[in-house]
Design a protein around this motif. Structure first.
Motif, mmCIF file in Angstrom:
data_model
loop_
_atom_site.group_PDB
_atom_site.id
_atom_site.type_symbol
_atom_site.label_atom_id
_atom_site.label_comp_id
_atom_site.label_asym_id
_atom_site.label_seq_id
_atom_site.Cartn_x
_atom_site.Cartn_y
_atom_site.Cartn_z
ATOM 1 N N LEU A 149 -10.987 12.254 21.790
ATOM 2 C CA LEU A 149 -9.829 11.317 21.770
ATOM 3 C C LEU A 149 -9.883 10.562 20.700
ATOM 4 C CD1 LEU A 149 -9.487 10.410 25.641
ATOM 5 C CD2 LEU A 149 -7.999 11.967 24.385
ATOM 6 N N VAL A 150 -8.469 9.983 20.294
ATOM 7 C CA VAL A 150 -8.368 9.118 19.301
ATOM 8 C C VAL A 150 -8.631 7.604 20.017
ATOM 9 C CG1 VAL A 150 -6.841 7.895 17.595
ATOM 10 C CG2 VAL A 150 -7.034 10.460 17.888
ATOM 11 N N ARG A 151 -9.475 6.881 19.608
ATOM 12 C CA ARG A 151 -9.896 5.587 20.431
ATOM 13 C C ARG A 151 -9.340 4.391 19.664
ATOM 14 N NH1 ARG A 151 -13.291 2.349 17.815
ATOM 15 N NH2 ARG A 151 -14.874 3.106 16.493
ATOM 16 N N ALA A 152 -8.754 4.674 18.202
ATOM 17 C CA ALA A 152 -8.356 3.400 17.503
ATOM 18 C C ALA A 152 -7.493 4.213 16.307
ATOM 19 C CB ALA A 152 -9.545 2.650 16.899
ATOM 20 N N VAL A 153 -6.633 3.321 15.969
ATOM 21 C CA VAL A 153 -5.705 3.690 14.739
ATOM 22 C C VAL A 153 -6.249 2.673 13.565
ATOM 23 C CG1 VAL A 153 -3.554 3.741 13.605
ATOM 24 C CG2 VAL A 153 -3.952 4.517 16.118
ATOM 25 N N ARG A 154 -6.671 3.236 12.349
ATOM 26 C CA ARG A 154 -7.336 2.646 11.154
ATOM 27 C C ARG A 154 -5.986 2.777 10.084
ATOM 28 N NH1 ARG A 154 -11.965 4.580 9.808
ATOM 29 N NH2 ARG A 154 -13.068 3.534 11.422
ATOM 30 N N ALA A 155 -5.491 1.451 9.552
ATOM 31 C CA ALA A 155 -4.502 1.635 8.489
ATOM 32 C C ALA A 155 -4.413 0.629 7.587
ATOM 33 C CB ALA A 155 -2.954 1.290 9.387
ATOM 34 N N VAL A 156 -4.069 1.348 6.274
ATOM 35 C CA VAL A 156 -4.119 0.415 4.888
ATOM 36 C C VAL A 156 -2.684 0.218 4.861
ATOM 37 C CG1 VAL A 156 -4.508 0.432 2.585
ATOM 38 C CG2 VAL A 156 -6.376 1.387 4.093
ATOM 39 N N PHE A 157 -2.181 -1.037 4.557
ATOM 40 C CA PHE A 157 -0.792 -1.210 4.041
ATOM 41 C C PHE A 157 -0.671 -1.776 2.419
ATOM 42 C CE2 PHE A 157 -1.111 -2.246 8.628
ATOM 43 C CZ PHE A 157 0.188 -1.854 9.138
ATOM 44 N N ILE A 158 0.020 -1.113 1.799
ATOM 45 C CA ILE A 158 0.082 -1.364 0.435
ATOM 46 C C ILE A 158 1.702 -1.910 0.037
ATOM 47 C CG2 ILE A 158 -0.157 -0.364 -2.034
ATOM 48 C CD1 ILE A 158 -1.587 1.740 -0.626
ATOM 49 N N ASP A 159 1.717 -2.923 -0.443
ATOM 50 C CA ASP A 159 3.152 -3.444 -0.810
ATOM 51 C C ASP A 159 3.617 -2.736 -2.000
ATOM 52 O OD1 ASP A 159 5.487 -4.915 -1.646
ATOM 53 O OD2 ASP A 159 4.411 -6.864 -1.069
ATOM 54 N N VAL A 160 4.425 -2.112 -1.809
ATOM 55 C CA VAL A 160 4.954 -1.039 -2.892
ATOM 56 C C VAL A 160 6.377 -1.347 -3.355
ATOM 57 C CG1 VAL A 160 3.823 1.103 -1.994
ATOM 58 C CG2 VAL A 160 6.047 0.527 -0.991
ATOM 59 N N THR A 161 6.728 -2.683 -2.863
ATOM 60 C CA THR A 161 8.076 -3.203 -3.444
ATOM 61 C C THR A 161 8.416 -2.912 -4.853
ATOM 62 O OG1 THR A 161 7.850 -4.644 -1.562
ATOM 63 C CG2 THR A 161 9.682 -5.095 -3.045
ATOM 64 N N SER A 162 7.403 -3.460 -5.582
ATOM 65 C CA SER A 162 7.551 -3.538 -7.204
ATOM 66 C C SER A 162 7.635 -2.076 -7.567
ATOM 67 C CB SER A 162 6.645 -4.187 -7.820
ATOM 68 O OG SER A 162 6.563 -5.587 -7.269
ATOM 69 N N ASP A 163 6.775 -1.187 -7.089
ATOM 70 C CA ASP A 163 6.702 0.289 -7.408
ATOM 71 C C ASP A 163 8.341 0.771 -7.028
ATOM 72 O OD1 ASP A 163 4.304 -0.070 -8.417
ATOM 73 O OD2 ASP A 163 3.494 0.617 -6.627
ATOM 74 N N ARG A 164 8.459 0.474 -5.658
ATOM 75 C CA ARG A 164 9.890 1.056 -5.290
ATOM 76 C C ARG A 164 11.307 0.553 -6.054
ATOM 77 N NH1 ARG A 164 12.050 1.303 0.991
ATOM 78 N NH2 ARG A 164 13.665 2.640 0.643
ATOM 79 N N ARG A 165 11.157 -0.575 -6.413
ATOM 80 C CA ARG A 165 12.174 -1.209 -7.337
ATOM 81 C C ARG A 165 12.096 -0.378 -8.584
ATOM 82 N NH1 ARG A 165 11.346 -7.692 -5.860
ATOM 83 N NH2 ARG A 165 12.693 -7.494 -3.687
#
Length: 698
Positions: A411-427
């Motif tokens: 079973l999956v007991r946890a969710v590990r996530a990375v957040f990257i601010d891509v605002t500048s790249d998206r713009r």
């Protein structure tokens, strides 16, 4: 096996699971099976990844006549199509003990990409409705997903605990006499961080004045050896005042932390402390994370290398990246140091759980967030999505999440996530896409304009063959448009027979470039063609053409040479309206024709009611008259006289190099060689050359 008891767990709808059927069926593959409802088996198969499952057929269950399906592995076989009334045989080995209660979480669950088992259906999007309703529905779906996974983890834990409690208890070892407690130095050395034991030095009023450095641990000695050059710190021979040994520490937060820890009897820190240690090889900058705690009558000072922690926080801030791990069993969160700062969260609010994160997301981010959590939790994939938060909707984050399992394949007991601010790249990407779209539109516009220009050029710029032979003339022309424009500009020329048997010849240059200049050029050209039928002299035609240009607008200006050829007298009468005067090539010598009496007139369209005078030039056999636009001879910023001298020299050189042969082809070859000699990358305007050669009388 389960005939005498009911399950201690319940299914997702909240009702107790029905009592399983009596045991005693035929064994499957050498194991002793038990028969349970299909929904129990599906849940058990996911709560216990090592469970065996078999959908019974004709010999083992009530589904007489159906094909038997067996599988040793994880969950229920793909294509089993189990219904609520189906019975599933589970081997007793998967239950650890016959008396162990069966814990059933939920009937629907997901499988990893390596399993060929039936996967739960992906929830469909709701029908189009108000945005708020769709948002609440998606939010409820995420809430149900997280809650069902929490129940799976709880059921797994209860099942594992029940199985382990039934295991035989090992024999209790004989009691052992306790050993002596460790010494204070042994306790210090056991600490995983560098530590100093300090004895406070109090003043007359009980305030902390200094602290004696009375003990250190092995980590502190290793730290000093790694940070300071050999011999920089005197060997420690016994208690010594801390600020005497390290004077730079007196001006840092350490003094306050020591006083507060001793006075308040509470731990202080952690705080980042920076100070400089002067050594023989130069100053050494120290940047550590310091903690101070009371320890009886002493104070314990510990520290860790703060530069790594500081650099990690700085790296998260600089590249706008953070991470967190969410425990699905108890909703706990373990964020990175820069989590709040990167996501734009206030320091006084708790780090959001996954459901809180979904609640804070913008409505357009929620569907992809649900899909990502579904793939990670149930399908056990690494997935990603773009996320925007309502409190900071201008920023866009790329969330990359992976599952953290209880055990391999479990079973999956946890969710590990990375957040990257891509605002500048998206713009930047949006700006690049916008620029590419604009470039495509501009390219399409240029192609359309070029196509129009080709058609217009073919319509207004004639191609000469032997049309003028009847007038005793040969004509040849070369036109070179400005390469920076659409392929056509304001240059124009014309040679046309008039009703009185004479020949109208003209060359002009409309102001500007591109289609605007071409439009003005076409107006003037066709206006002149109509005015010439009045059989008025060229000076009157020029005056009328000037009125046409003035009436067209303030920006409609042009230059022109307008001539009428009288074949019976071999005479060329011409006027000049602000245009370079024609050149006569006779006997290999090139000269510019003299201006009419009173000088050349002003350009067309500048002032109304202007009169023009004409000049007369008789032509001899083999004389060549060259009419041209200023774009052919101008070389900015040179003097116009120098430009004209260069043109005359080129005309003579081309004659001397290879005189114009007889016939239209010979004249065309001559003008093309002349234009090639004068043309080049320096040209910034259209270039036109019209040549007339007298070949005899009519």
């Amino acid at each position: 096996m389960f005939a005498s008891r009911r399950s201690a767990a319940s299914v997702q709808d909240g009702k107790d699971a029905p009592a399983p059927a009596q045991a005693g069926r035929r064994p499957v593959e050498g194991l002793f099976p038990c028969e349970v409802p299909a929904r129990w088996a599906r849940s058990l198969g996911n709560a216990t990844p090592w469970a065996y499952g078999a959908c019974v057929g004709a010999r083992y269950g009530p589904l007489a006549g159906s094909a038997q399906r067996r599988r040793v592995g994880y969950g229920i076989p793909f294509g089993a199509s189990l219904r609520a009334a189906d019975r599933v045989v589970l081997p007793a080995a998967c239950l650890h003990r016959a008396s162990a209660p069966l814990a059933v979480p939920v009937p629907r669950c997901g499988h990893g990409p390596g399993d060929h088992t039936e996967r739960p259906a992906m929830p469909m999007d709701d029908p189009p409705s108000a945005g708020g309703v769709r948002f609440r529905l998606k939010l409820r779906a995420i809430q149900a997903l997280l809650e069902s996974q929490r129940r799976r983890i709880t059921a797994y834990s209860e099942f594992s605990r029940a199985g382990s409690s039934a295991a035989p208890t090992p024999s209790t070892p004989p009691p052992v006499a306790p050993s002596l407690p460790p010494s204070g130095q042994e306790v210090l050395d056991a600490l995983p961080v560098a530590a100093l034991l300090l004895a406070p030095v109090l003043g007359e009023h009980g305030e902390l004045r200094d602290a004696f450095y009375v003990a250190q641990n092995a980590s502190a000695r290793a730290y000093a050896a790694s940070r300071f050059p050999p011999g920089s710190v005197p060997p420690w021979a016994g208690p010594v005042p801390l600020f005497e040994r390290f004077p730079s520490l007196a001006g840092t937060a350490v003094s306050r932390m020591l006083a507060d820890a001793f006075r308040l009897r509470t731990p202080q820190g952690p705080e980042m402390v920076q100070w400089v240690m002067n050594t023989r090889s130069g100053p050494v900058r120290i940047n550590d994370e310091v903690r101070v705690a009371p320890c009886g009558d002493h104070v314990l000072l510990t520290w860790e290398r703060g530069d790594r922690l500081h650099m990690a926080s700085a790296a998260q801030r600089l590249v706008r990246t953070c991470w967190a791990e969410w425990n699905l069993g108890d909703h706990g969160v373990e964020p990175s140091r820069g989590f709040r700062q990167v996501l734009g969260l206030a320091d006084d609010i708790a780090v959001p759980a996954l459901l809180d994160l979904a609640t804070a997301a913008t409505p357009d981010s929620l569907p992809t967030l649900y899909q990502t959590l579904y793939d990670v939790i149930l399908r056990k994939y690494t997935a990603e999505c773009e996320l925007r938060l309502s409190s900071n909707s201008e920023r866009t984050f790329r969330m990359v999440a992976e599952p953290v399992r209880i055990a391999p394949g479990g079973l999956v007991r946890a969710v590990r996530a990375v957040f990257i601010d891509v605002t500048s790249d998206r713009r930047r990407r949006e700006a690049a896409q916008h620029s590419a779209s604009e470039a495509r539109r501009e390219h399409e516009r240029v192609e359309a304009v070029a196509e129009i220009a080709d058609v217009l050029r073919e319509a207004v710029l004639p191609h000469f063959q032997d049309e003028l032979d009847a007038f005793g003339l040969e004509a040849a022309a070369v036109y070179r448009p400005d390469a920076r424009e659409a392929g056509v500009g304001g240059d124009w020329y014309k040679a046309r027979e008039l009703p009185d048997g004479r020949l109208l010849i003209a060359l002009g240059d409309a102001r500007g470039h591109g289609l605007e200049a071409a439009t003005l050029m076409a107006k003037l050209r066709y206006a002149l063609a109509g005015l010439a039928y009045t059989e008025e002299p060229v000076e009157r035609l020029t005056q009328w053409l000037n009125e046409v240009a003035c009436a067209d607008g303030d920006e409609s200006t042009a230059t022109a040479v307008i001539a009428r050829y009288h074949p019976e007298r071999s005479l060329l009468r011409w006027t000049c309206a602000g245009h370079p005067r024609p050149v006569l090539v006779r006997g290999g010598r090139a000269t510019q024709l003299p201006a009419p009496d009173g000088g050349p007139g002003i350009s067309l369209g500048v002032l109304p009611d202007v009169t023009y005078t004409a000049a007369e030039t008789p032509l001899e056999v083999d004389d060549i008259v060259l009419m041209y636009s200023d774009g052919l001879i101008e070389r900015r910023p040179t003097d116009p006289d120098q430009d004209m001298g260069r043109f005359l020299e080129a005309a003579e050189h081309c004659c001397a190099e290879a005189g114009p042969d007889a016939g239209h082809a010979g004249l065309q070859n001559y003008v093309e060689r002349l234009v090639a000699r004068l043309d080049g990358p320096h040209r910034t305007d259209d270039a036109t050359l019209l040549a007339l050669r007298r070949i005899g009388t009519r």
